[in-house]
Design an enzyme around this catalytic site. Structure first.
Site, PDB file in Angstrom:
ATOM      1  N   LEU A 388       0.820  -1.218   0.000  1.00 46.90           N
ATOM      2  CA  LEU A 388       0.000   0.000   0.000  1.00 46.90           C
ATOM      3  C   LEU A 388       0.846   1.256   0.000  1.00 46.90           C
ATOM      4  CD1 LEU A 388      -3.058  -0.554  -0.012  1.00 46.90           C
ATOM      5  CD2 LEU A 388      -1.906  -2.346   1.258  1.00 46.90           C
ATOM      6  N   ASP A 389       1.991   1.230   0.675  1.00 47.74           N
ATOM      7  CA  ASP A 389       2.835   2.415   0.761  1.00 47.74           C
ATOM      8  C   ASP A 389       3.355   2.812  -0.613  1.00 47.74           C
ATOM      9  OD1 ASP A 389       3.814   4.413   2.352  1.00 47.74           O
ATOM     10  OD2 ASP A 389       5.300   3.206   3.396  1.00 47.74           O
ATOM     11  N   ASP A 390       3.962   1.859  -1.321  1.00 48.18           N
ATOM     12  CA  ASP A 390       4.458   2.163  -2.658  1.00 48.18           C
ATOM     13  C   ASP A 390       3.329   2.596  -3.579  1.00 48.18           C
ATOM     14  OD1 ASP A 390       7.463   1.374  -3.405  1.00 48.18           O
ATOM     15  OD2 ASP A 390       6.799   0.119  -1.749  1.00 48.18           O
ATOM     16  N   ARG A 466      -0.156   7.675   4.465  1.00 47.43           N
ATOM     17  CA  ARG A 466       0.129   7.759   3.034  1.00 47.43           C
ATOM     18  C   ARG A 466      -1.135   7.507   2.217  1.00 47.43           C
ATOM     19  NH1 ARG A 466       4.416   8.890   4.362  1.00 47.43           N
ATOM     20  NH2 ARG A 466       5.535   6.918   4.578  1.00 47.43           N
TER      21      ARG A 466
END
Length: 655
Positions: A388-390, A466
């Protein structure tokens, strides 16, 4: 990196001309580091364990000697040995027994005499800390495979657990992606009681304490009741394991092999992380696969791609970070603006676009089967395990580029699918984990195998922030129930002092920067209590030299509040970006921070940083992102310039 006087830097605001010159030098340096195909990738360094394990893997398999590579790895390990005699988990960190045992074993394996001063110091430090028998589970497994300890000294996880239904409380699907990919091939190795070939016959019995030393109970992540239950279960399994039916065991091993082979991930490796990749190679070897078998050969090749080989040193990375590095550098370049920087960002985004996973339903789909794929992974390829972050960072960069550069509908579909996948993996508490939804079976961290306390992937403030930033940048408002749930989650996660915990970056500075960006994107400014408290906390912890710093020891279980640490370029940049997101661009603390970055910029236009500011597993594994002191300071300086020149109080973007 230039030294900065220890006294407080001038209260005077830095000249925008000087800031502009620094931006120009840094952006030109980063442009030179962009690869021909448009992406950026920087080294990702961990501690002594991975390079040591690499050498021991070769000896486990009895591969042909590469004495020159061993010499360079030896040089690297000797250089990072701590003043305490052992090896730390991060630059300047405390002695760690597991890293020290592996580093000592590796150095002895490549020919260092146990009587050499550095080896004697290491051995004395290891014995003073209770000896190799006090190492963590993964180290004890390596020692068992080398015959240094009996397998009964290792927690028992029967390979048959792979056959259990998903509703069973202890199931592989309830664990995090990294635990899954590391554990499944390890189940086979443990079931077969695999023995390393060790053609050189090197032993390290001298690292075991001759008598049992008094044990001082340290604070643990484990719950006493659950730990007692699982320890008792481990004892029962050790008694029962020899009586498991052979047909059931074969079926379980076959299931493990099928799991690994399906996720082998080509030359990027199982899970695209070293421990899983190495375990896969050893599993295939134990099962009799010849070295040239396609599955074993590609698994072995994936490990080689992690090596960093310099003229006189070498080490093995735990994984690589091209998607993360490219997306964040693209953000920095978009902030810099101008024809050259924007063109470079566009090339990076074009490289990223086809890496979006649109077909494979990875392990995340076990919990969310009706969600369509649409995420990006951290590495070059890791189809079963996007994160999810990327994904959020890539989507935000693409969205900013299409608006700032007038790229029409080029990224519309990619943004739409990435957003759809992100929304689909929101957890029930409103937050997001890194790879899975609702991976919150906390009792599993009490099993003996989980002495690292990192078996799970629950929602965290930094990843959740994020995702909030992404949704808000795309126009989602606080009135939307999923956004409201996410903001409520962030509010609950704020610490009493105003900061947020940073799971994937060190630590509260990283978490607070992430959260402030999200709250700003969602329309919350300095009049909001959570924003005001966070900004005040960042201002209060600024170092006298104008920078910010925080040590990896802030992850300790008995953390009592912020402890000052030397300033670093990346953490200073996070603090500045956080303060500017809180509307504090005109605060003297921001001026001092920008001046710190300007004063410490190197002759090459970039910043040097030995300190580790990346998170792997709190208290167990940390990362030194070599790209962080390159693109984050540039980003912060460019944002300061843009806000000042535009007479704006806060940034308009999610990051």
């Amino acid at each position: 990196m230039k030294d900065v006087p220890g006294d407080l830097l001038s209260e005077a605001e830095p000249s925008l001309g000087a800031v502009e010159a620094g931006i120009s030098r840094a952006s030109e340096a980063l442009l030179r580091q962009q690869r021909e195909d448009g992406h950026w990738v920087f080294e990702l360094e961990a501690d002594a364990t991975i390079p040591a394990e690499y050498v021991l893997l070769r000896q486990h398999l009895a591969e042909p000697d590469d004495l020159e590579l061993e010499r360079r790895i030896g040089n690297y390990l000797r250089r990072i040995q701590g003043d305490h005699g052992g090896w730390p988990l991060f630059h300047g960190g405390a002695f760690d027994i597991s890293a020290s045992v592996k580093a000592y074993f590796c150095l002895k394996m490549i020919g260092d005499s146990p009587d050499a001063p550095h080896m004697a110091r290491a051995r004395a430090a290891i014995l003073a800390h209770g000896g190799a028998g006090r190492a963590n589970v993964f180290t004890r497994i390596l020692l068992a495979m080398y015959g240094e300890i009996p397998w009964r000294r290792v927690p028992t996880i029967p390979v048959e657990m792979i056959l259990l239904p998903r509703w069973f409380p202890v199931h592989i699907g309830r664990m995090s992606y990294w635990a899954r990919t590391v554990l499944v091939p390890l189940l086979v190795l443990q079931a077969m009681r695999v023995r390393a070939r060790n053609p050189r016959g090197v032993r390290i019995q001298e690292l075991f304490a001759p008598r049992r030393l008094a044990w001082r109970r340290a604070r643990s992540h484990k719950h006493p009741g659950w730990a007692l239950f699982f320890n008792g279960l481990d004892g029962g399994l050790k008694v029962a394991e020899p009586f498991w039916p052979r047909t059931l065991r074969k079926q379980a091993i076959d299931r493990c092999v099928a799991f690994v082979t399906e996720r082998l991930n080509g030359e990027d490796g199982l899970g695209a992380i070293y421990p899983a990749m190495a375990n896969a190679v050893m599993m295939y070897d134990a099962l009799g696969y010849p070295a040239d078998h396609p599955d074993r050969a590609i698994a072995r090749h994936s490990v080689e791609k992690l090596l960093v080989i310099r003229e006189d040193e070498a080490y093995c990375q735990p994984c690589v970070s091209p998607v993360w590095d490219t997306a964040l550098t693209a953000h920095a370049m978009l902030e810099v603006g101008g024809e050259a920087a924007e063109a470079a960002a566009a090339r990076g985004l074009e490289w990223l676009k086809p890496l979006q996973e649109l077909e494979v339903k990875g392990d995340w789909a076990e919990v969310r089967p009706h969600v369509r794929p649409g995420g990006w992974a951290f590495q070059y390829r890791n189809a079963h395990y996007p994160d999810l972050d990327d994904t959020a960072v890539v989507v935000m960069a693409m969205d900013r580029a299409r608006g700032q550069m007038g790229l029409d509908a080029r990224y519309d579909e990619a943004i739409s699918r990435g957003t759809e996948w992100t929304v689909g993996l929101q957890s029930g508490d409103g937050g997001w984990g890194a790879f899975d939804a609702d991976n919150t079976h906390f009792y599993l961290n009490n099993i003996p195998f989980a002495d690292h306390g990192a078996l799970l992937d629950p929602p965290t403030a930094d990843v959740s922030a994020r995702c909030v930033s992404m949704l808000a940048q795309l126009g989602e408002t606080r009135e939307n129930p999923r956004m409201r749930a996410a903001l409520d989650y962030l509010e609950r996660e704020q610490e009493a002092d105003g900061s947020w915990f940073g799971r994937w970056g060190v630590n509260y500075i990283y978490g607070t920067w992430s959260a402030l960006c999200a709250l700003n994107a969602a329309g919350l400014d300095g009049t909001t209590s959570s924003v005001r408290r966070a900004a005040d906390w960042l201002i209060a912890i600024q170092n006298p030299d104008g920078g910010w710093g925080e040590d990896c020891s802030s992850y300790k279980l008995d953390y009592r509040g912020f402890e000052p640490a030397p300033s670093t370029a990346s953490q200073t940049a996070w603090a500045l970006l956080g303060l500017m997101a809180a509307g504090e661009v005109d605060h003297p603390a921001v001026a001092r921070g920008v001046e710190y970055l300007r004063a410490t910029q190197g002759e090459d236009g970039l910043w040097a940083q030995d300190h580790y500011t990346g998170g792997g597993f709190p208290r167990v594994f940390y990362l030194r992102y070599h790209g962080y002191p390159k693109f984050f300071p540039l980003w912060a300086m460019a944002r300061f310039r843009n806000l000042k020149q535009g007479n704006a109080a806060r940034p308009l973007h999610g990051m």
